[in-house]
Design a protein around this motif. Structure first.
Motif, PDB file in Angstrom:
ATOM      1  N   TYR A   1     -13.013 -43.336 -22.475  1.00 63.83           N
ATOM      2  CA  TYR A   1     -12.901 -42.382 -23.549  1.00 63.83           C
ATOM      3  C   TYR A   1     -13.757 -41.336 -23.375  1.00 63.83           C
ATOM      4  O   TYR A   1     -13.883 -40.381 -24.112  1.00 63.83           O
TER       5      TYR A   1
ATOM      6  N   HIS B   1     -10.367 -52.510 -24.934  1.00 66.08           N
ATOM      7  CA  HIS B   1      -9.533 -51.294 -25.225  1.00 66.08           C
ATOM      8  C   HIS B   1      -8.530 -51.249 -26.164  1.00 66.08           C
ATOM      9  O   HIS B   1      -7.586 -52.048 -26.149  1.00 66.08           O
ATOM     10  N   PRO B   2      -8.336 -50.210 -27.212  1.00 68.52           N
ATOM     11  CA  PRO B   2      -7.100 -50.127 -27.963  1.00 68.52           C
ATOM     12  C   PRO B   2      -5.772 -50.301 -27.543  1.00 68.52           C
ATOM     13  O   PRO B   2      -4.961 -50.894 -28.005  1.00 68.52           O
TER      14      PRO B   2
ATOM     15  N   ARG C   1       6.380 -49.591 -34.189  1.00 71.42           N
ATOM     16  CA  ARG C   1       7.110 -49.350 -32.959  1.00 71.42           C
ATOM     17  C   ARG C   1       8.783 -48.993 -33.810  1.00 71.42           C
ATOM     18  O   ARG C   1       9.434 -48.261 -33.326  1.00 71.42           O
TER      19      ARG C   1
ATOM     20  N   ASP D   1      -1.546 -39.784 -22.159  1.00 70.89           N
ATOM     21  CA  ASP D   1      -2.728 -40.709 -22.726  1.00 70.89           C
ATOM     22  C   ASP D   1      -3.753 -40.204 -22.145  1.00 70.89           C
ATOM     23  O   ASP D   1      -3.846 -39.720 -21.053  1.00 70.89           O
TER      24      ASP D   1
ATOM     25  N   ASP E   1      -6.548 -35.567 -22.626  1.00 72.01           N
ATOM     26  CA  ASP E   1      -7.194 -36.172 -23.897  1.00 72.01           C
ATOM     27  C   ASP E   1      -6.450 -35.171 -24.975  1.00 72.01           C
ATOM     28  O   ASP E   1      -6.588 -33.761 -24.857  1.00 72.01           O
TER      29      ASP E   1
ATOM     30  N   ARG F   1      -7.760 -34.153 -27.704  1.00 69.02           N
ATOM     31  CA  ARG F   1      -8.825 -33.081 -28.238  1.00 69.02           C
ATOM     32  C   ARG F   1      -8.715 -32.266 -27.231  1.00 69.02           C
ATOM     33  O   ARG F   1      -9.417 -30.867 -27.808  1.00 69.02           O
TER      34      ARG F   1
ATOM     35  N   CYS G   1       1.707 -41.623 -32.569  1.00 63.84           N
ATOM     36  CA  CYS G   1       1.742 -42.772 -33.241  1.00 63.84           C
ATOM     37  C   CYS G   1       0.164 -43.482 -33.169  1.00 63.84           C
ATOM     38  O   CYS G   1       0.047 -43.665 -31.891  1.00 63.84           O
TER      39      CYS G   1
ATOM     40  N   VAL H   1      -2.583 -42.740 -33.044  1.00 58.82           N
ATOM     41  CA  VAL H   1      -3.768 -42.158 -31.933  1.00 58.82           C
ATOM     42  C   VAL H   1      -4.743 -41.317 -32.540  1.00 58.82           C
ATOM     43  O   VAL H   1      -6.004 -41.275 -32.133  1.00 58.82           O
TER      44      VAL H   1
HETATM   45  C1  LIG Z   1      -2.790 -48.086 -30.591  1.00 51.60           C
HETATM   46  S1  LIG Z   1      -2.143 -47.439 -29.079  1.00 51.60           S
HETATM   47  C2  LIG Z   1      -0.665 -46.520 -29.591  1.00 51.60           C
HETATM   48  C3  LIG Z   1       0.357 -46.820 -28.925  1.00 51.60           C
HETATM   49  C4  LIG Z   1       1.794 -46.011 -29.197  1.00 51.60           C
HETATM   50  N1  LIG Z   1       1.436 -44.578 -29.547  1.00 51.60           N
HETATM   51  C5  LIG Z   1       2.319 -46.716 -30.513  1.00 51.60           C
HETATM   52  O1  LIG Z   1       2.210 -46.473 -31.621  1.00 51.60           O
HETATM   53  O2  LIG Z   1       2.537 -48.164 -30.373  1.00 51.60           O
HETATM   54  C6  LIG Z   1      -3.208 -45.825 -28.886  1.00 51.60           C
HETATM   55  C7  LIG Z   1      -3.131 -44.906 -27.596  1.00 51.60           C
HETATM   56  O3  LIG Z   1      -3.761 -43.847 -27.901  1.00 51.60           O
HETATM   57  C8  LIG Z   1      -4.517 -43.492 -26.786  1.00 51.60           C
HETATM   58  N2  LIG Z   1      -5.704 -42.563 -27.076  1.00 51.60           N
HETATM   59  C9  LIG Z   1      -6.631 -42.894 -27.827  1.00 51.60           C
HETATM   60  N3  LIG Z   1      -7.215 -41.608 -27.996  1.00 51.60           N
HETATM   61  C10 LIG Z   1      -6.796 -40.475 -27.253  1.00 51.60           C
HETATM   62  C11 LIG Z   1      -7.170 -39.307 -26.759  1.00 51.60           C
HETATM   63  N4  LIG Z   1      -8.177 -38.688 -27.504  1.00 51.60           N
HETATM   64  N5  LIG Z   1      -6.334 -38.669 -26.176  1.00 51.60           N
HETATM   65  C12 LIG Z   1      -5.099 -39.230 -25.793  1.00 51.60           C
HETATM   66  N6  LIG Z   1      -4.771 -40.447 -25.893  1.00 51.60           N
HETATM   67  C13 LIG Z   1      -5.657 -41.188 -26.606  1.00 51.60           C
HETATM   68  C14 LIG Z   1      -5.215 -44.908 -26.127  1.00 51.60           C
HETATM   69  O4  LIG Z   1      -5.286 -44.854 -24.861  1.00 51.60           O
HETATM   70  C15 LIG Z   1      -3.923 -45.677 -26.641  1.00 51.60           C
HETATM   71  O5  LIG Z   1      -3.103 -45.965 -25.370  1.00 51.60           O
END
Ligand SMILES: C[S@@+](CC[C@H](N)C(=O)[O-])C[C@H]1O[C@@H](n2cnc3c(N)ncnc32)[C@H](O)[C@@H]1O
Length: 284
Positions: A4, A24-25, A64, A112, A137, A139, A165, A167
């Protein structure tokens, strides 16, 4: 340096970028959903969260299910393009499978910033036609919007379903999540929609014996603080404000099972335990 911390300029995949020393989340979410793409460190952190809040697993499943209902609704309304940001480790069904139940010609770009997700994308997301995975990212919206794979698949003259979702909860206030949403909104035409879910610390409206008390909020945040991406829980008002230029569709921001349910809805105690808000907004 964890995955990250790599910064938005990181656009290629390197196996070295996978940090297995910290929970890791994405892999914790995979663990909650019963997947196999997680490590001991993720299961340990996941078990700590589940011990404090056993319903996190149900929350992940309900999230989901919400996404499936929202995508079926939007594709039913004519949308044929999806950008799914914060895809997570692929789980069945993925966004393209959900949408293609209604509209088989839907194109999907997955985004992602986690290299682990990238390792699985080829086998389980982009093996389908008219899908792509972009390691980027959120951001840095411009890096995503200008990415050649996004430009190749998405027609920015036609409405898009932008999926975020669970995120934005990984963005701190200082990352300015609302500005990130607004930057995507600016690039999308009228008729585009935002499908958003977000973690909360708030008890379910009017539910007196809250299990989502302040101490749990602190505890859950503590576990994720030690993970690769800290979690920021937000109130309904804060989640609502993230929609920014998108006008909320009925029923607004609600606990995810209450968004246009297609079956029985859980009772107040269960809803109290489902710690995710969800909603869908439209760009007019
Ligand atoms: C808890 S999972 C959610 C997965 C799916 N969207 C769901 O709702 O089941 C969060 C995902 O967001 C991604 N993530 C977190 N921060 C992010 C960022 N700044 N940019 C892109 N992806 C990010 C993480 O790598 C992870 O795969």
């Amino acid at each position: 340096m964890g995955p990250y911390d790599k910064g938005p300029e990181h656009s290629g995949f390197s196996a070295d970028a996978i940090d297995t020393s910290k929970a890791h989340p994405a892999r914790m979410n995979d663990y909650y959903l019963g997947g196999w793409d997680n490590y001991e460190v993720d299961r340990e952190a996941g078990d700590r969260v589940l011990a404090m809040h056993p319903q996190v697993r149900e929350s992940a499943v309900a999230n989901r299910a919400f996404l499936g209902r929202a995508l079926r609704e939007l594709t039913g309304g004519g949308i044929r393009q999806i950008i799914d940001i914060g895809t997570g480790i692929p789980t069945s069904p993925n966004a393209h499978e959900m949408a293609r139940e209604v509209a088989p010609d839907t194109v999907v770009v997955y985004v992602d910033n986690d290299p682990i997700v990238a390792t699985h994308a080829g086998a389980r997301l982009t093996n389908a036609e008219r899908t792509a995975f972009v390691l980027a990212d959120l951001r840095d919206p411009k890096a995503i919007l200008d990415h050649p794979d996004v430009r190749a698949l998405i027609d920015f003259e036609q409405p898009v379903a932008l999926v975020m979702c669970i995120v934005l909860t990984f963005l701190r206030d200082e990352d300015d999540p609302a500005a990130c949403v607004a930057a995507f909104a600016d690039a999308l035409p009228a008729g585009s929609h935002l499908v958003l879910t977000h973690s909360t610390y708030e008890p379910y409206e009017g539910y007196a014996e809250g299990r989502v008390e302040e101490w749990k909020r602190t505890a859950v945040e503590e576990v994720y603080q030690g993970s690769a991406a800290p979690l920021t829980l937000r109130s309904k008002a804060e989640v609502t404000s993230l929609f920014g230029p998108f006008t909320l569709l009925e029923p607004g921001v609600v606990r995810v099972p209450l968004w246009r349910p297609d079956g029985e809805v859980p009772g107040a105690a269960e809803l109290n335990d489902i710690v995710f808000y969800g909603g869908v907004g439209r760009k007019d």
